[in-house]
Design a protein around this motif. Structure first.
Motif, PDB file in Angstrom:
ATOM      1  N   MET A   1       0.818  -1.209   0.000  1.00  0.00           N
ATOM      2  CA  MET A   1       0.000   0.000   0.000  1.00  0.00           C
ATOM      3  C   MET A   1       0.855   1.264   0.000  1.00  0.00           C
ATOM      4  SD  MET A   1      -3.101  -0.968  -0.267  1.00  0.00           S
ATOM      5  CE  MET A   1      -2.469  -2.320  -1.264  1.00  0.00           C
TER       6      MET A   1
ATOM      7  N   GLN B   1       2.326   1.844  -3.398  1.00  0.00           N
ATOM      8  CA  GLN B   1       1.386   2.408  -4.365  1.00  0.00           C
ATOM      9  C   GLN B   1       1.200   3.908  -4.144  1.00  0.00           C
ATOM     10  OE1 GLN B   1       0.322   1.052  -6.974  1.00  0.00           O
ATOM     11  NE2 GLN B   1       0.511  -1.145  -6.668  1.00  0.00           N
TER      12      GLN B   1
ATOM     13  N   ASP C   1      -6.841  10.639 -13.549  1.00  0.00           N
ATOM     14  CA  ASP C   1      -7.756   9.982 -12.615  1.00  0.00           C
ATOM     15  C   ASP C   1      -7.057   9.829 -11.266  1.00  0.00           C
ATOM     16  OD1 ASP C   1      -9.537   8.423 -11.223  1.00  0.00           O
ATOM     17  OD2 ASP C   1      -9.808   6.946 -12.810  1.00  0.00           O
TER      18      ASP C   1
ATOM     19  N   ARG D   1      -8.423   8.726  -8.492  1.00  0.00           N
ATOM     20  CA  ARG D   1      -9.038   7.732  -7.618  1.00  0.00           C
ATOM     21  C   ARG D   1      -8.049   6.672  -7.126  1.00  0.00           C
ATOM     22  NH1 ARG D   1     -14.163   6.180 -11.220  1.00  0.00           N
ATOM     23  NH2 ARG D   1     -12.514   6.468 -12.795  1.00  0.00           N
ATOM     24  N   PRO D   2      -7.105   6.201  -7.949  1.00  0.00           N
ATOM     25  CA  PRO D   2      -6.132   5.248  -7.405  1.00  0.00           C
ATOM     26  C   PRO D   2      -5.324   5.835  -6.251  1.00  0.00           C
ATOM     27  CG  PRO D   2      -6.120   5.169  -9.796  1.00  0.00           C
ATOM     28  CD  PRO D   2      -6.961   6.352  -9.415  1.00  0.00           C
TER      29      PRO D   2
ATOM     30  N   GLU E   1      -6.192   8.276  -4.259  1.00  0.00           N
ATOM     31  CA  GLU E   1      -7.087   8.442  -3.108  1.00  0.00           C
ATOM     32  C   GLU E   1      -7.330   7.119  -2.402  1.00  0.00           C
ATOM     33  OE1 GLU E   1     -10.458  10.164  -4.974  1.00  0.00           O
ATOM     34  OE2 GLU E   1      -9.495  12.134  -5.270  1.00  0.00           O
ATOM     35  N   ARG E   2      -7.488   6.067  -3.183  1.00  0.00           N
ATOM     36  CA  ARG E   2      -7.727   4.754  -2.604  1.00  0.00           C
ATOM     37  C   ARG E   2      -6.536   4.284  -1.771  1.00  0.00           C
ATOM     38  NH1 ARG E   2      -7.431   0.298  -0.678  1.00  0.00           N
ATOM     39  NH2 ARG E   2      -7.919  -1.748  -1.534  1.00  0.00           N
ATOM     40  N   TYR E   3      -5.306   4.443  -2.311  1.00  0.00           N
ATOM     41  CA  TYR E   3      -4.130   3.966  -1.595  1.00  0.00           C
ATOM     42  C   TYR E   3      -3.780   4.868  -0.421  1.00  0.00           C
ATOM     43  CZ  TYR E   3      -3.606   0.617  -5.360  1.00  0.00           C
ATOM     44  OH  TYR E   3      -3.822  -0.416  -6.241  1.00  0.00           O
TER      45      TYR E   3
ATOM     46  N   ALA F   1      -6.037   6.429   1.434  1.00  0.00           N
ATOM     47  CA  ALA F   1      -7.000   6.068   2.477  1.00  0.00           C
ATOM     48  C   ALA F   1      -6.602   4.765   3.167  1.00  0.00           C
ATOM     49  CB  ALA F   1      -8.400   5.944   1.876  1.00  0.00           C
ATOM     50  N   GLU F   2      -6.160   3.785   2.382  1.00  0.00           N
ATOM     51  CA  GLU F   2      -5.760   2.507   2.975  1.00  0.00           C
ATOM     52  C   GLU F   2      -4.477   2.661   3.787  1.00  0.00           C
ATOM     53  OE1 GLU F   2      -5.921  -1.705   3.767  1.00  0.00           O
ATOM     54  OE2 GLU F   2      -7.295  -0.016   3.520  1.00  0.00           O
TER      55      GLU F   2
ATOM     56  N   ARG G   1      -5.340   4.087   7.089  1.00  0.00           N
ATOM     57  CA  ARG G   1      -5.935   3.057   7.936  1.00  0.00           C
ATOM     58  C   ARG G   1      -4.854   2.170   8.547  1.00  0.00           C
ATOM     59  NH1 ARG G   1      -7.373  -2.029   8.328  1.00  0.00           N
ATOM     60  NH2 ARG G   1      -6.384  -2.619   6.357  1.00  0.00           N
TER      61      ARG G   1
END
Length: 234
Positions: A129, A132, A146, A148-149, A151-153, A155-156, A159
């Motif tokens: 993670m 990425q 884009d 979104r990738p 943002e996704r990584y 956020a993870e 976490r």
């Protein structure tokens, strides 16, 4: 003198000290796990710089040692039963070196498995993670329209830092008072995320308390400081 000529990699990166453990790596978050470990346990070794920028991990010689074409990898001339052992995958190497020397891995079964679960947590979650995030924030992925990738990584990764933050509450090290291979595996990745990748603000690193204190303690260790610079760049 130990003969390592059966290993094709030694033809491209000759062993000047074949009786020592041979390390094929460079100072990336995965690579420094093993150099830090070797510095911590004091096992004599010979480091070889593998230039991934020149695709050296995809040469036939390197692939003969690690068919996955990734650093780090080792040859231990004094493996099990006294025979040379070739090994790749940083987590496997950490466990091997810990068991070989009896250092940085508890021997009591429950504590041993608990340590290993945190090593695997780094291998399966933190490394992929955070890597990425680095790709999409610092390297070629930053040019992608884009977002979104990223943002996704991000956020993870936030976490996962939260998981580590909770684990370190009231603990100096991941396993408590004992510094182990779980810390060795993880320190370089957290350092890289907020340092080289420059993603501290993205993952709200400043809101954490326990993780930064743990990282500071880890980076203050002389063996960690040495290991982070090995193998030396030409």
């Amino acid at each position: 003198m130990t003969d390592l000529s059966a290993f094709a990699i030694t033809r491209r990166w000759p062993a000047q000290h074949p009786d020592r453990l041979q390390l094929y790596s460079l100072p990336t978050p995965n690579g420094v796990k093993v150099s830090i470990m070797l510095e911590e346990i004091g096992l004599p070794y010979e480091p070889h710089f593998i230039d991934i920028g020149q695709n050296e991990t995809w040469t036939p010689e390197f692939l003969s040692l690690n068919p996955n074409g990734k650093i780090p990898a080792i040859i231990d001339p004094d493996g099990p039963g006294g025979a040379p052992l070739a090994l790749f995958e940083s987590g496997a190497i950490l466990v091997y070196l810990a068991e070989k020397t009896g250092k940085l891995l508890p021997t009591a079964p429950a504590e041993r498995y608990e340590t290993l679960e945190w090593v695997f947590f780094q291998m399966a979650a933190i490394g992929p993670m955070f890597g990425q995030v680095g790709f999409f924030h610092k390297f070629a992925g930053r040019e992608y329209e884009d977002k979104r990738p990223l943002e996704r990584y991000v956020a993870e990764s936030k976490r996962l830092l939260g998981v580590l933050e909770t684990r370190l509450a009231g603990r100096d090290w991941i396993m408590g008072d004992a510094y182990t291979i779980a810390d060795v595996a993880t320190l370089g990745w957290v350092r890289n995320l907020i340092g080289f990748y420059g993603a501290g603000d993205l993952v709200d690193y400043g809101a954490l308390k326990n993780v930064p204190a743990w990282l500071e303690r880890g980076l203050a260790r002389p063996a960690v400081q040495r290991g982070l610079e090995l193998p030396k760049r030409p």
